[in-house]
Motif scaffolding. Structure first.
Motif, mmCIF file in Angstrom:
data_model
loop_
_atom_site.group_PDB
_atom_site.id
_atom_site.type_symbol
_atom_site.label_atom_id
_atom_site.label_comp_id
_atom_site.label_asym_id
_atom_site.label_seq_id
_atom_site.Cartn_x
_atom_site.Cartn_y
_atom_site.Cartn_z
ATOM 1 N N GLY A 4 4.561 5.810 30.542
ATOM 2 C CA GLY A 4 4.262 6.551 31.860
ATOM 3 C C GLY A 4 5.553 7.180 32.217
ATOM 4 O O GLY A 4 6.898 6.889 31.743
ATOM 5 N N PHE A 5 5.254 8.286 33.135
ATOM 6 C CA PHE A 5 6.540 9.157 33.435
ATOM 7 C C PHE A 5 6.621 9.441 35.111
ATOM 8 O O PHE A 5 5.470 9.522 35.395
ATOM 9 N N ASP A 6 7.718 9.539 35.639
ATOM 10 C CA ASP A 6 7.851 9.898 36.908
ATOM 11 C C ASP A 6 7.675 11.536 36.878
ATOM 12 O O ASP A 6 8.673 12.234 36.407
ATOM 13 N N ALA A 7 6.420 12.261 37.215
ATOM 14 C CA ALA A 7 6.707 13.624 36.622
ATOM 15 C C ALA A 7 6.584 14.477 37.743
ATOM 16 O O ALA A 7 6.175 15.774 37.536
ATOM 17 N N LYS A 8 7.023 13.973 38.904
ATOM 18 C CA LYS A 8 7.052 15.017 40.124
ATOM 19 C C LYS A 8 7.731 16.409 39.801
ATOM 20 O O LYS A 8 7.425 17.363 40.220
ATOM 21 N N HIS A 80 0.165 0.909 40.027
ATOM 22 C CA HIS A 80 -0.627 2.086 39.388
ATOM 23 C C HIS A 80 -0.236 1.796 38.006
ATOM 24 O O HIS A 80 -0.789 2.027 36.952
ATOM 25 N N LEU A 81 1.188 1.448 37.555
ATOM 26 C CA LEU A 81 1.719 1.228 36.112
ATOM 27 C C LEU A 81 0.640 0.207 35.578
ATOM 28 O O LEU A 81 0.305 0.293 34.294
ATOM 29 N N LYS A 82 0.906 -0.950 36.421
ATOM 30 C CA LYS A 82 0.057 -1.884 35.804
ATOM 31 C C LYS A 82 -1.434 -1.677 35.427
ATOM 32 O O LYS A 82 -2.081 -2.089 34.380
ATOM 33 N N ARG A 83 -2.148 -1.043 36.542
ATOM 34 C CA ARG A 83 -3.560 -0.628 36.201
ATOM 35 C C ARG A 83 -3.715 0.237 35.110
ATOM 36 O O ARG A 83 -5.032 0.087 34.529
ATOM 37 N N HIS A 84 -3.008 1.046 34.838
ATOM 38 C CA HIS A 84 -3.137 1.859 33.629
ATOM 39 C C HIS A 84 -2.644 1.455 32.305
ATOM 40 O O HIS A 84 -2.641 2.074 31.238
ATOM 41 N N GLY A 85 -2.075 0.114 32.431
ATOM 42 C CA GLY A 85 -1.533 -0.518 31.344
ATOM 43 C C GLY A 85 -0.429 -0.035 30.550
ATOM 44 O O GLY A 85 -0.210 0.235 29.393
ATOM 45 N N VAL A 86 0.561 0.506 31.458
ATOM 46 C CA VAL A 86 1.637 1.139 30.859
ATOM 47 C C VAL A 86 2.591 0.173 30.069
ATOM 48 O O VAL A 86 2.807 -0.690 30.583
ATOM 49 N N ASP A 87 2.964 0.598 28.866
ATOM 50 C CA ASP A 87 3.849 -0.172 27.874
ATOM 51 C C ASP A 87 5.383 -0.081 28.384
ATOM 52 O O ASP A 87 6.126 -0.906 28.232
ATOM 53 N N LEU A 88 5.784 1.320 28.900
ATOM 54 C CA LEU A 88 6.993 1.547 29.077
ATOM 55 C C LEU A 88 6.925 2.803 30.063
ATOM 56 O O LEU A 88 6.255 3.773 30.108
ATOM 57 N N PHE A 89 8.127 2.806 31.040
ATOM 58 C CA PHE A 89 8.033 3.552 32.092
ATOM 59 C C PHE A 89 9.551 4.534 31.797
ATOM 60 O O PHE A 89 10.550 3.869 31.899
ATOM 61 N N ILE A 96 13.890 5.129 39.446
ATOM 62 C CA ILE A 96 12.589 4.541 38.955
ATOM 63 C C ILE A 96 11.915 3.936 40.132
ATOM 64 O O ILE A 96 12.514 3.769 41.165
ATOM 65 N N PRO A 97 10.840 3.524 40.420
ATOM 66 C CA PRO A 97 10.114 2.813 41.511
ATOM 67 C C PRO A 97 10.726 1.611 41.890
ATOM 68 O O PRO A 97 11.016 0.721 40.671
ATOM 69 N N GLN A 98 10.640 1.325 43.166
ATOM 70 C CA GLN A 98 11.157 -0.127 43.475
ATOM 71 C C GLN A 98 10.301 -1.049 42.908
ATOM 72 O O GLN A 98 9.000 -0.860 43.102
ATOM 73 N N GLY A 99 10.965 -2.297 42.607
ATOM 74 C CA GLY A 99 10.295 -3.440 42.066
ATOM 75 C C GLY A 99 9.938 -3.680 40.743
ATOM 76 O O GLY A 99 9.003 -4.424 40.175
ATOM 77 N N ILE A 100 9.967 -2.460 40.107
ATOM 78 C CA ILE A 100 9.641 -2.146 38.533
ATOM 79 C C ILE A 100 10.167 -3.373 37.679
ATOM 80 O O ILE A 100 9.737 -3.912 36.786
ATOM 81 N N HIS A 101 11.581 -3.974 38.029
ATOM 82 C CA HIS A 101 12.221 -4.963 37.199
ATOM 83 C C HIS A 101 11.395 -6.354 37.344
ATOM 84 O O HIS A 101 11.740 -7.188 36.767
ATOM 85 N N ASN A 104 7.668 -6.690 34.770
ATOM 86 C CA ASN A 104 7.565 -6.940 33.048
ATOM 87 C C ASN A 104 7.316 -5.700 32.317
ATOM 88 O O ASN A 104 7.090 -5.707 31.334
ATOM 89 N N ILE A 105 7.533 -4.595 33.096
ATOM 90 C CA ILE A 105 7.311 -3.164 32.315
ATOM 91 C C ILE A 105 8.690 -2.715 31.951
ATOM 92 O O ILE A 105 9.452 -2.384 33.084
ATOM 93 N N PRO A 106 9.197 -2.537 30.794
ATOM 94 C CA PRO A 106 10.368 -2.038 30.463
ATOM 95 C C PRO A 106 10.572 -0.518 31.121
ATOM 96 O O PRO A 106 9.673 0.372 30.992
ATOM 97 N N SER A 107 11.633 -0.179 31.324
ATOM 98 C CA SER A 107 12.187 1.066 31.854
ATOM 99 C C SER A 107 13.317 1.785 31.343
ATOM 100 O O SER A 107 14.183 0.927 30.992
ATOM 101 N N VAL A 108 13.348 3.228 31.369
ATOM 102 C CA VAL A 108 14.559 3.732 31.076
ATOM 103 C C VAL A 108 14.566 5.080 32.159
ATOM 104 O O VAL A 108 13.551 5.322 32.629
ATOM 105 N N VAL A 109 15.871 5.165 32.558
ATOM 106 C CA VAL A 109 15.926 6.374 33.538
ATOM 107 C C VAL A 109 16.780 7.451 33.063
ATOM 108 O O VAL A 109 18.030 6.992 32.265
#
Length: 374
Positions: A4-8, A80-89, A96-101, A104-109
């Motif tokens: 998943g990507f923040d594509a704004k 929404h990330l959970k609903r769409h089954g995102v493996d990594l954001f 990155i969105p608040q609460g992502i930590h 359990n979805i790994p993230s990179v910024v």
């Protein structure tokens, strides 16, 4: 993987963060199509990102979410990330969105720069406060941070006290169009281009220092036309226009707003010289765009720009008008030097080819995933 990507910014920003987002997404889709890329954006506009149909796009549906678009991507995105089954954001633009930590979805910024901390005078106090809060959160909770330059990596370590092993240096990519031969004649006709001209790409703002270019040309009586490509900001554009009127240089300058990427590549390929003498940058993408297009470059001795340019550009002090004028005159008169810079520039630009970038990015995604699920 589902990434998943923040594509704004890909949809809404014509330069800078927008270019980085579009170049990243297009490179991944082109060279690693086996992954699924899901774009989360508060608004969908195709004026800038015309091939977004190749991706799965998620945007606010209900009226409340649509009304509070900025909050949607910051506060309400994790479900929404959970609903769409995102493996990594991947947050492509400093946050990155608040609460992502807690998800359990790994993230990179990707952090592009900390200019608002180094040069606070360029920003409103409220904007500085918001940027600081968002970037600090992202740097502390993301599994990995991508810095787009050594300068940015150093600033992240210094200002936010982030351990260096958490930060990956991955230079940003240049769009594929800049490596490809464009239809120069049609571009010349479309924009009514003169035979020889200086091209200056970037938002018209004090940090980009376009006025110094005009002052240098006037001081040395260099009559070559200048084409500015980029969004105009006030009051800086008014200051530039006042200078042009005062010095009777109006007919020497052409202002163009955002142009399509292939047209921009054609402008570089038609230009005699690209001048990018910013006083501070996180990377300076137009420097590499010009090199990939076979256009000689004059850029600054300050900030990250010598790192970006390597040995493939002529450098100048962006505050020294006489030096800028001298370097421009030398480049315009010295064809062997221009040809040497063109050759060096093409070699330098290959390091920023989208295929190489995509490989580095996918390798990092895999590493983060493996570490998270070890």
């Amino acid at each position: 993987m589902k990434i998943g990507f923040d594509a704004k910014r890909a949809f809404l920003n014509s330069s800078g963060l927008g270019n980085y987002s579009r170049n990243t997404l297009n490179a991944l889709q082109r060279f690693f199509p086996e992954n699924q890329y899901i774009l989360f954006t508060p608004e969908v506009k195709n004026r800038l990102f015309d091939n977004y149909q190749r991706f799965k796009v998620v945007s606010p549906r209900n009226m409340v979410a649509k009304k509070f678009k900025s909050l949607w991507r910051s506060l309400f995105l994790v479900p929404h990330l959970k609903r769409h089954g995102v493996d990594l954001f991947h947050g492509l633009s400093n946050e990155i969105p608040q609460g992502i930590h807690k998800s359990n979805i790994p993230s990179v910024v990707t952090v592009h720069d900390l200019i608002f901390m180094r040069y606070p005078e360029f920003y409103k106090p409220i904007d500085r406060k918001i940027y600081f809060k968002k970037i600090k959160y992202a740097c502390h909770v993301a599994d990995k941070i991508i810095a787009i330059s050594k300068q940015t990596k150093h600033d992240i370590e210094t200002f936010f006290h982030i351990p260096k092993e958490k930060i990956e240096l991955i230079y940003q990519p240049v769009g594929a169009a800049f490596f490809e031969k464009q239809h120069i004649e049609s571009v010349r006709e479309k924009y009514h281009l003169p035979e020889r001209f200086i091209l200056a790409v970037g938002t018209l703002e004090p940090r980009k220092n376009q006025l110094a270019l005009l002052q240098a040309l006037h001081s040395a009586k260099i009559r070559i036309p200048v084409i500015f490509v980029g969004k105009q900001t006030r009051p800086y554009t008014s200051e530039i226009q006042h200078f042009l009127s005062e010095k009777k240089m109006e007919n020497q300058v052409i202002f163009l707003p955002h142009v399509p990427e292939t047209d921009l590549a054609g402008l570089y390929q038609s230009a005699t010289l690209s001048v990018y003498i910013s006083v501070f940058e996180g990377f300076g993408l137009p420097v590499i765009e010009a090199m990939a297009s076979g256009c000689p470059v004059l850029t600054s001795t300050v900030s990250v720009l010598p790192e970006t340019a390597g040995d493939a550009a002529i450098l100048c002090n962006p505050s020294a008008i006489e030096e800028i004028a001298q370097k421009i005159a030398s480049l315009l008169q010295n064809e062997p030097l221009r040809n040497e810079l063109i050759q060096k520039g093409r070699v330098r630009a290959e390091q920023f080819h989208p295929e190489n970038y995509a490989k580095n990015l996918v390798s990092l995604y895999a590493k983060i995933w493996e570490e998270k699920h070890a």
